[in-house]
Design a protein around this motif. Structure first.
Motif, PDB file in Angstrom:
ATOM      1  N   UNK A  29       0.823  -1.228   0.000  1.00 36.90           N
ATOM      2  CA  UNK A  29       0.000   0.000   0.000  1.00 36.90           C
ATOM      3  C   UNK A  29       0.846   1.262   0.000  1.00 36.90           C
ATOM      4  N   UNK A  30       1.649   1.423  -1.021  1.00 42.56           N
ATOM      5  CA  UNK A  30       2.564   2.560  -1.118  1.00 42.56           C
ATOM      6  C   UNK A  30       2.053   3.485  -2.200  1.00 42.56           C
ATOM      7  N   UNK A  31       1.908   4.766  -1.868  1.00 44.58           N
ATOM      8  CA  UNK A  31       1.579   5.742  -2.898  1.00 44.58           C
ATOM      9  C   UNK A  31       2.798   5.857  -3.799  1.00 44.58           C
ATOM     10  N   UNK A  32       2.561   5.955  -5.079  1.00 40.24           N
ATOM     11  CA  UNK A  32       3.708   6.039  -5.995  1.00 40.24           C
ATOM     12  C   UNK A  32       4.614   7.215  -5.633  1.00 40.24           C
ATOM     13  N   UNK A  33       3.986   8.296  -5.215  1.00 43.78           N
ATOM     14  CA  UNK A  33       4.789   9.489  -4.946  1.00 43.78           C
ATOM     15  C   UNK A  33       5.665   9.290  -3.708  1.00 43.78           C
ATOM     16  N   UNK A  34       5.249   8.372  -2.841  1.00 46.29           N
ATOM     17  CA  UNK A  34       6.080   8.094  -1.667  1.00 46.29           C
ATOM     18  C   UNK A  34       7.432   7.536  -2.083  1.00 46.29           C
ATOM     19  N   UNK A  35       7.447   6.825  -3.195  1.00 47.55           N
ATOM     20  CA  UNK A  35       8.721   6.297  -3.685  1.00 47.55           C
ATOM     21  C   UNK A  35       9.624   7.460  -4.080  1.00 47.55           C
ATOM     22  N   UNK A  36       9.032   8.430  -4.769  1.00 46.43           N
ATOM     23  CA  UNK A  36       9.808   9.591  -5.208  1.00 46.43           C
ATOM     24  C   UNK A  36      10.332  10.363  -3.994  1.00 46.43           C
ATOM     25  N   UNK A  37       9.431  10.648  -3.064  1.00 43.71           N
ATOM     26  CA  UNK A  37       9.833  11.421  -1.887  1.00 43.71           C
ATOM     27  C   UNK A  37      10.856  10.636  -1.061  1.00 43.71           C
ATOM     28  N   UNK A  38      10.606   9.328  -0.942  1.00 42.34           N
ATOM     29  CA  UNK A  38      11.519   8.496  -0.164  1.00 42.34           C
ATOM     30  C   UNK A  38      12.921   8.495  -0.745  1.00 42.34           C
ATOM     31  N   UNK A  39      13.010   8.347  -2.049  1.00 39.38           N
ATOM     32  CA  UNK A  39      14.330   8.366  -2.698  1.00 39.38           C
ATOM     33  C   UNK A  39      14.999   9.716  -2.476  1.00 39.38           C
ATOM     34  N   UNK A  40      14.227  10.764  -2.683  1.00 35.39           N
ATOM     35  CA  UNK A  40      14.768  12.112  -2.508  1.00 35.39           C
ATOM     36  C   UNK A  40      15.291  12.274  -1.081  1.00 35.39           C
ATOM     37  N   UNK A  41      14.451  11.914  -0.116  1.00 31.35           N
ATOM     38  CA  UNK A  41      14.841  12.085   1.284  1.00 31.35           C
ATOM     39  C   UNK A  41      16.071  11.242   1.608  1.00 31.35           C
ATOM     40  N   UNK A  42      16.111  10.041   1.078  1.00 34.52           N
ATOM     41  CA  UNK A  42      17.241   9.165   1.360  1.00 34.52           C
ATOM     42  C   UNK A  42      18.554   9.745   0.871  1.00 34.52           C
ATOM     43  N   UNK A  43      18.561  10.201  -0.372  1.00 31.05           N
ATOM     44  CA  UNK A  43      19.807  10.730  -0.904  1.00 31.05           C
ATOM     45  C   UNK A  43      20.171  12.062  -0.279  1.00 31.05           C
ATOM     46  N   UNK A  44      19.148  12.850   0.044  1.00 28.66           N
ATOM     47  CA  UNK A  44      19.461  14.122   0.708  1.00 28.66           C
ATOM     48  C   UNK A  44      20.093  13.834   2.076  1.00 28.66           C
ATOM     49  N   UNK A  45      19.548  12.864   2.795  1.00 26.56           N
ATOM     50  CA  UNK A  45      20.140  12.525   4.093  1.00 26.56           C
ATOM     51  C   UNK A  45      21.583  12.071   3.920  1.00 26.56           C
TER      52      UNK A  45
END
Ligand SMILES: Nc1ncnc2c1ncn2[C@@H]1O[C@H](COP(=O)(O)OP(=O)(O)OP(=O)(O)O)[C@@H](O)[C@H]1O
Ligand SMILES: [Mg+2]
Lengths: 318, 638
Positions: free
Chosen positions: B229-245
Motif C-alpha cells: 500500500x505505497x503511494x507512488x509518490x512516496x517512492x519519489x519522496x523516499x528516494x529524494x529524502x534518502x539521498x538528501x540525508x
C-alpha cells in the motif's frame, strides 16, 4: 453472493506497445474471470500465454488496454487494496543487499507496521519459511530456492486475504515444492483466497480447486479441476494383498464383461519420481550415514510390491 | 581585472535577493509556473478527449474536487483570454513604434496584464496541483522513511562512500597544486575546498538519484514495492529524502574535515588581518555626485563594467555617495564603528605617479548637518585641541560628531584592491538618532547617514561599486560561516537530487543524469541567457544578429528599416519573451554559491539563508508535481 467474489475481470485485454504506440504483442484478449473467496485458483498455460500479464493487470503494475479488473471490490489501480494482498513475483525481485530480517522489516514498514509488530511478524515468517539459520545473510548469497522462500515470507507479511503467487514452485526442489504446496493448502484452510499461476501441471492438479487455461492470451478452459480431469469413460482401481496372476486377470475380465466393460490394462503401479525422491530424502534424514554404493541398487519398497493396478475400459454402447 | 584579486573585495555582480523582493518574486513565480501548469493541463485535456477515459485507471474524484478543478480550468482560460485581449493590441502597436517595443522587451507587461497573468497562473496552478495536494494527505512518514532508509543502506552496502575518498587528494596535495600567494592563501583554500566538495558531491548525488528509480524498474524490485500500500509518490519522496540525508551527512563530514585542514594550516603573517573573518557589513546605496545632471560615474574603458569611476584632483566636484538607510540603532551604543572599503585605482599619469599614493577623503553626515556649520565645527575642533588637558583626537571627533552630525577622515592613502579601514565615531550615529526625521516620525527611528568619498589626487580615478564600502556591524565566526557556506552547497545538492529523481520517474538513468547536468550547467550560464532574453547583448537577438551578418553590418548601428528588419525584430521580441519563460526551467545555481562570502570573509546572514531555502523550494515544487504525475501514470512493469 457478489460479496464473495474476490477477483473479477471484465473483458480484460492488454496490448503491449512500444514507445511510439505501435503494437508489439497482444498478450491478453478479453478475459472474463471470477475468483471466489476461499478457493485456490490456478492460471495455467504455456510460456508466453499471458499468465503473468493477467496478474500484473490485477495488481495495477500494468494498465489494461481495455476492460476492467476488480480486486477485493476495488479497481486494480487503487493502492488501498494492497493492504489485503500478498504478491510473490515470478522471480523474487528483492533487494539483494539486504538480509532476510531487513527485507521483512522493510516490507513491514511499507504496511505502516510498528517496530514491535514488524519484529514479531518477521521472526514468525522466517520460522515458517525455514530460513532461521540464514536470516542474517544478505540475499545476494541466497540460492534460488531460498530466495523463493523469503519472497513468500515477504508476500505473507501483512497476513493477506488474497495471495497472488506467480509460479510459486519455480526453482524449488521436490521437497520445497511439496512444502510450498502444503503451505498453500494450509493457507486455504485458514480462509485465504489464492491465485496462482504455473505451467507445472502437477502443481496445479495437486492444489487448485479451479483452473483457467490460457493460450496465446485467450481463455481456453475454465472449471473445477476434478471435473475437468475426470474421464467418465474410464475406471481405475487399486488393490493390495494379491499378486497378479493369469487367473486373477481372467476372473476380473469375466466380472467386467458381465457389467458390459472391458479390461484394458492390469499391472503393478510405478511410483512417481517425486515420491521416490521424497522417500529418499526422508530416509537420509532418518539415517544420516546412508549413501549409495555402486552395484547395490535400492531394494524395491515393500509397500508397492503388493499392490496391483487395474485399468478398465467400458465398451461403448453395451 | 577580475582574476587574482587579493583580499576582501567582494564582487557581487547581482544584488542578493532580499525579503523585499519576495512579493514580486512570488508573483513572477506564479506567472511562470502557472504557464507551465496551464500547458500541462491543456495536454491532459487533449489526451483525455482523444483517448476516451479508461475508468479503470483511477478512482473517480469526489464531487468537490471536480468542482474545484472545473472552476480553476474555466478561471484560467478566461484570464488567459483577457490577457490576450489586453496584450495583443499593444504588441501590434509596438511593432510600429520602436520605443514601445523597447519598453515591452524590457518589461513584458503592464500592471493590468501582470495581474491577469498572475491570476491565470494561480488558477492553472490550482487545476494542476489539486490532485497533488489531495494526495499529499495520503503520504505516511514511515513508508517514506522506509524507502529513504533503503536508499541509504544501499549506498552504504555498495560502498559508494569510496567515491568520497577522492576528497583526500585535496587534503594531501592542496599545498602542491595551489598557487602560493601568501595574501590569498586562505581564499584559495576555501575556494578549492568548496569546489572539490561541490564537484564530488554533486556528481555522486546526481548519479545516485538518476539511477535509483530506473534501476528499481529494471531489476523489477519496484514490483514488490508498488504492490504494497505505497503511494507512488512516496517512492519519489523516499528516494529524494534518502539521498538528501546521505549527502547531508557526507557534506557535514567533509565540511568538518576541510575546516580542520584550513584552520590547521599556517597563514602567512601578511594575510593575518584578512584571514578567518566573517564580517557582518552594513551596505549603503551608491549614488554619484558631479557637475553634470544625473552623473552616474565615469567609465574609464575597462572591459569589466562592474565599477564606475570618479575623477580626482584638488577641485574635483565628483563624489561617490553612499546613503545608509535604516541603520540599526545599536550602533550608537558602541565606542566607534569601523568603516572598511576597497577601491580600484585607475591611473592616467602612470610614470610620474608611480610610488606616489592616491588619497581619498571621507565625509560622513547626518540630516542634522548643514554646510553653514562648517566654520563652527572647525573652530570648535581647534579649541578642543588647545585646551589645557586636551582630549585625544578620537574623543574630539566623537564629541563633535555627536554635536554637529559631521565627521571627516582626511587623505587616507588608497592601495589597489586592499581592504582598508578607519573608525567612525559612534557620536555620529547618536546624532543621526536625534535627527528631525526621527522626531517627526517615531516609527522611523532608524538613523540616516550619508558618506561622501572624494579623490584628492589629480588625474587619478577611483573605481567604486556598491559593495566596496561598508560599515562593520559585527564580526562573526569564520567556522560558523564556513558551515553556512556549506548550506548553500546543500541547496545545490537538494536541487540536483530533486531534479534527477523527478527526471528518472520517466527517463532512463543515463538520460536523467544527462538532463540533470544539462539543467545544472545551464543554470550556471543562466546569466548570459538572461542577457540574451532581456535584449542586453549588443547586436540584438538571434534573428537580428543573423541579418547583420548577412548584410555585413556592424553590431551597434541601428538596422536599416526594411521588411526583413521588422520581421527580424518581431521574431526577436517573441523569441525573447519565450526564452524568458523557458529560462526559469534552469535553476539559479549561482545564487546558492556562497563561496565568495566565506572566502572573502563576509558573514552569510540567516535571512540570506532562509530566502535561498525558499527559492530552492519554489524551484523544486513544480518538479515534484511533475514527478507525481509521471510516476502515477507510469506502467512500472512494461
Ligand atoms: N513488457 C513486455 N513488452 C512486450 N511484450 C511483453 C512484455 N511482457 C510480456 N510480453 C509478451 O506478452 C506475452 C505474455 O507474457 P506473459 O509474461 O504474460 O507470459 P506467461 O504466461 O507469464 O509466460 P511464462 O510461463 O513464461 O511466465 C508474451 O508473448 C510476452 O512476450
Ligand atoms: Mg509468467
Amino acid at each position: 453472493m457478489a460479496n464473495d467474489v474476490i477477483v473479477e475481470t471484465r473483458n480484460l485485454s492488454k496490448i503491449y506497445r512500444d514507445f511510439w504506440g505501435r503494437q508489439k504483442k497482444r498478450a491478453l484478449n478479453s478475459l472474463n474471470l471470477q475468483i471466489q473467496r476461499g478457493e485456490i485458483f490456478g492460471l495455467l498455460g504455456p510460456n508466453g500465454s499471458g499468465k503473468t500479464t493477467t496478474i500484473k493487470l490485477l495488481l495495477g503494475l500494468l494498465f489494461p488496454t481495455s476492460g476492467e479488473a476488480f480486486v477485493l471490490g476495488e479497481t486494480a489501480a487503487n493502492v488501498r487494496k494492497n493492504e489485503r494482498i500478498g504478491y510473490l513475483p515470478e522471480e523474487s525481485y528483492l533487494y539483494r543487499f539486504l538480509n532476510a530480517e531487513e527485507t521483512l522489516d522493510f516490507y513491514g514498514r511499507l504496511f505502516n507496521m510498528t517496530a514491535e509488530q514488524r519484529r514479531t511478524r518477521a521472526q514468525e515468517l522466517i520460522e515458517i519459511v525455514g530460513l532461521k539459520a540464514d536470516k542474517r545473510r544478505i540475499l545476494k548469497e541466497y540460492s534460488k530456492g531460498m530466495r523463493q522462500r523469503i519472497g513468500l515470507a515477504q508476500a505473507l507479511i501483512n497476513d493477506p486475504e488474497l495471495i497472488i503467487l506467480d509460479e510459486p514452485t519455480s526453482g524449488l526442489d521436490p521437497l520445497g515444492t511439496r512444502w510450498m504446496k502444503d503451505l498453500i493448502l494450509q493457507l486455504r484452510d485458514k480462509g485465504k483466497t489464492i491465485l496462482m499461476c504455473s505451467h507445472r501441471l502437477d502443481d496445479v492438479q495437486d492444489v487448485c480447486d479451479r483452473v483457467a487455461i490460457l493460450y496465446e492470451g485467450e481463455l481456453q478452459e475454465l472449471g473445477k479441476v476434478s471435473t475437468l480431469l475426470e474421464d467418465a469413460n474410464k475406471l481405475a482401481m487399486q488393490a493390495s494383498g494379491v499378486r497378479l496372476t493369469d487367473e486373477l486377470r481372467r476372473d476380473l475380465d469375466d466380472v467386467l464383461r458381465r457389467h458390459g466393460g472391458k479390461l484394458e490394462s492390469l499391472g503393478h503401479p510405478t511410483t512417481t519420481l517425486e515420491d521416490l525422491f521424497l522417500r529418499i530424502v526422508a530416509e537420509s534424514k532418518a539415517h544420516p550415514g546412508r549413501r549409495y554404493l555402486p552395484g547395490c541398487e535400492t531394494a524395491k519398497p515393500e509397500s508397492t510390491a503388493g499392490s496391483t493396478l487395474i485399468k478398465e475400459g467400458k465398451s461403448a454402447g453395451s | 581585472m577580475s582574476s587574482g584579486l587579493p583580499f576582501a573585495v567582494m564582487v557581487l555582480e547581482r544584488e542578493p535577493i532580499t525579503l523585499d523582493d519576495l512579493p514580486s518574486k512570488l508573483a513572477s513565480w506564479v506567472q511562470d509556473v502557472g504557464g507551465f501548469a496551464a500547458i500541462g493541463v491543456l495536454c491532459w485535456l487533449i489526451a483525455y478527449l482523444v483517448q476516451r477515459p479508461r475508468q479503470n485507471r483511477q478512482q473517480a474524484w469526489p464531487a468537490w474536487m471536480r468542482i474545484v478543478f472545473l472552476v480553476s480550468v474555466i478561471g484560467a482560460t478566461l484570464s488567459y483570454i483577457a490577457f490576450g485581449i489586453v496584450f495583443i493590441p499593444e504588441f501590434v502597436a509596438s511593432l510600429a513604434d520602436d520605443a514601445t517595443m523597447k519598453a515591452m522587451v524590457a518589461n513584458t507587461a503592464g500592471p493590468a496584464q501582470s495581474t491577469l497573468l498572475t491570476t491565470a497562473g494561480a488558477f492553472a496552478l490550482c487545476a494542476a496541483g489539486l490532485s497533488f495536494v489531495v494526495s499529499m494527505f495520503k503520504l505516511r512518514p514511515r513508508r517514506i522513511w522506509a524507502i529513504a532508509h533503503l536508499s541509504f543502506t544501499e549506498a552504504r552496502r555498495r560502498k559508494v562512500y569510496w567515491a568520497f575518498a577522492f576528497m583526500l587528494l585535496f587534503f594531501l596535495f592542496a599545498d602542491w597544486f595551489l598557487p602560493h600567494k601568501p595574501e590569498s592563501q586562505l581564499q584559495v583554500y576555501v575556494e578549492t575546498a568548496y569546489l572539490s566538495m561541490a564537484v564530488m558531491l554533486l556528481v555522486t548525488a546526481g548519479l545516485l538519484a538518476s539511477f535509483s528509480i530506473p534501476n528499481d524498474i529494471r531489476h523489477q524490485t519496484i514490483h514488490t514495492i508498488v504492490t504494497k500500500p505505497v503511494e507512488r509518490f512516496e517512492i519519489v519522496v523516499g528516494r529524494f529524502a534518502g539521498y538528501v540525508t546521505l549527502m547531508t551527512v557526507t557534506l557535514a563530514l567533509m565540511a568538518v574535515a576541510s575546516l580542520i585542514f584550513i584552520q590547521l594550516h599556517a597563514i602567512h603573517p601578511d594575510a593575518e588581518f584578512e584571514s578567518y573573518r566573517a564580517r557582518v557589513p552594513l551596505y549603503g546605496d551608491l549614488q554619484f555626485q558631479g557637475k553634470k545632471e544625473g552623473f552616474q560615474g565615469e567609465s574609464v574603458g575597462r572591459e569589466w563594467e562592474y565599477r564606475r569611476y570618479i575623477a580626482g584632483g584638488p577641485n574635483t566636484t565628483q563624489r561617490a555617495v553612499w546613503i545608509f538607510r535604516d541603520l540599526p540603532t545599536r550602533l550608537k551604543d558602541r565606542s566607534d564603528v569601523p568603516c572598511e572599503f576597497a577601491f580600484d585605482i585607475f591611473r592616467t599619469r602612470k610614470a610620474d605617479q608611480e610610488g606616489q599614493g592616491v588619497f581619498c577623503t571621507f565625509t560622513f553626515m547626518t540630516p542634522n548637518w548643514t554646510p553653514a556649520n562648517l566654520r563652527d565645527f572647525e573652530r570648535e575642533r581647534e579649541e578642543e585641541k588647545t585646551k589645557p588637558n586636551p582630549l585625544t583626537d578620537e574623543q574630539i571627533a566623537d564629541k563633535l560628531a555627536e554635536k554637529y552630525g559631521y565627521f571627516e577622515f582626511r587623505s587616507k592613502e588608497i592601495t589597489d584592491y586592499h581592504t582598508l579601514g578607519f573608525k567612525v565615531p559612534a557620536g555620529l550615529f547618536r546624532n543621526a538618532q536625534k535627527s528631525e526625521r526621527a522626531e517627526r516620525d517615531p516609527s522611523k527611528k532608524a538613523p540616516l547617514v550619508v558618506a561622501f568619498v572624494r579623490c584628492e589626487s589629480a588625474s587619478q580615478f577611483i573605481g567604486v561599486a556598491r559593495h566596496d564600502l561598508y560599515l562593520l556591524d559585527a564580526e562573526g565566526y569564520f567556522s560558523l560561516n564556513f558551515f553556512k557556506g556549506a548550506i548553500g552547497m546543500w541547496c545545490s545538492l537538494c536541487l540536483v537530487i530533486g531534479v534527477a529523481v523527478a527526471c528518472s520517474t520517466y527517463l532512463s538513468g543515463v538520460i536523467s543524469f544527462v538532463c540533470t547536468m544539462f539543467l545544472f550547467l545551464g543554470g550556471l550560464v543562466r546569466g548570459f541567457m538572461q542577457d540574451l532574453a532581456f535584449g542586453r547583448t549588443e547586436g540584438g537577438g538571434p534573428a537580428e544578429s543573423f541579418l547583420r551578418l548577412v548584410n555585413a553590418q556592424n553590431q551597434v548601428t541601428p538596422l536599416d528599416p526594411s521588411p526583413a528588419a521588422s520581421v527580424a525584430t518581431v521574431y526577436d521580441v517573441a523569441f525573447r519573451w519565450f526564452l524568458r519563460r523557458i529560462l526559469n526551467i534552469f535553476p539559479d545555481v549561482e545564487a546558492f554559491d556562497f563561496t565568495e562570502f566565506v572566502a572573502k570573509g563576509f558573514d552569510i546572514s540567516m535571512g540570506h539563508l532562509a530566502i535561498h531555502l525558499l527559492v530552492l523550494a519554489g524551484y523544486l515544487l513544480p518538479w515534484a508535481v511533475l514527478a507525481y504525475y509521471l510516476m502515477r501514470s507510469r506502467e512500472v512493469a512494461s
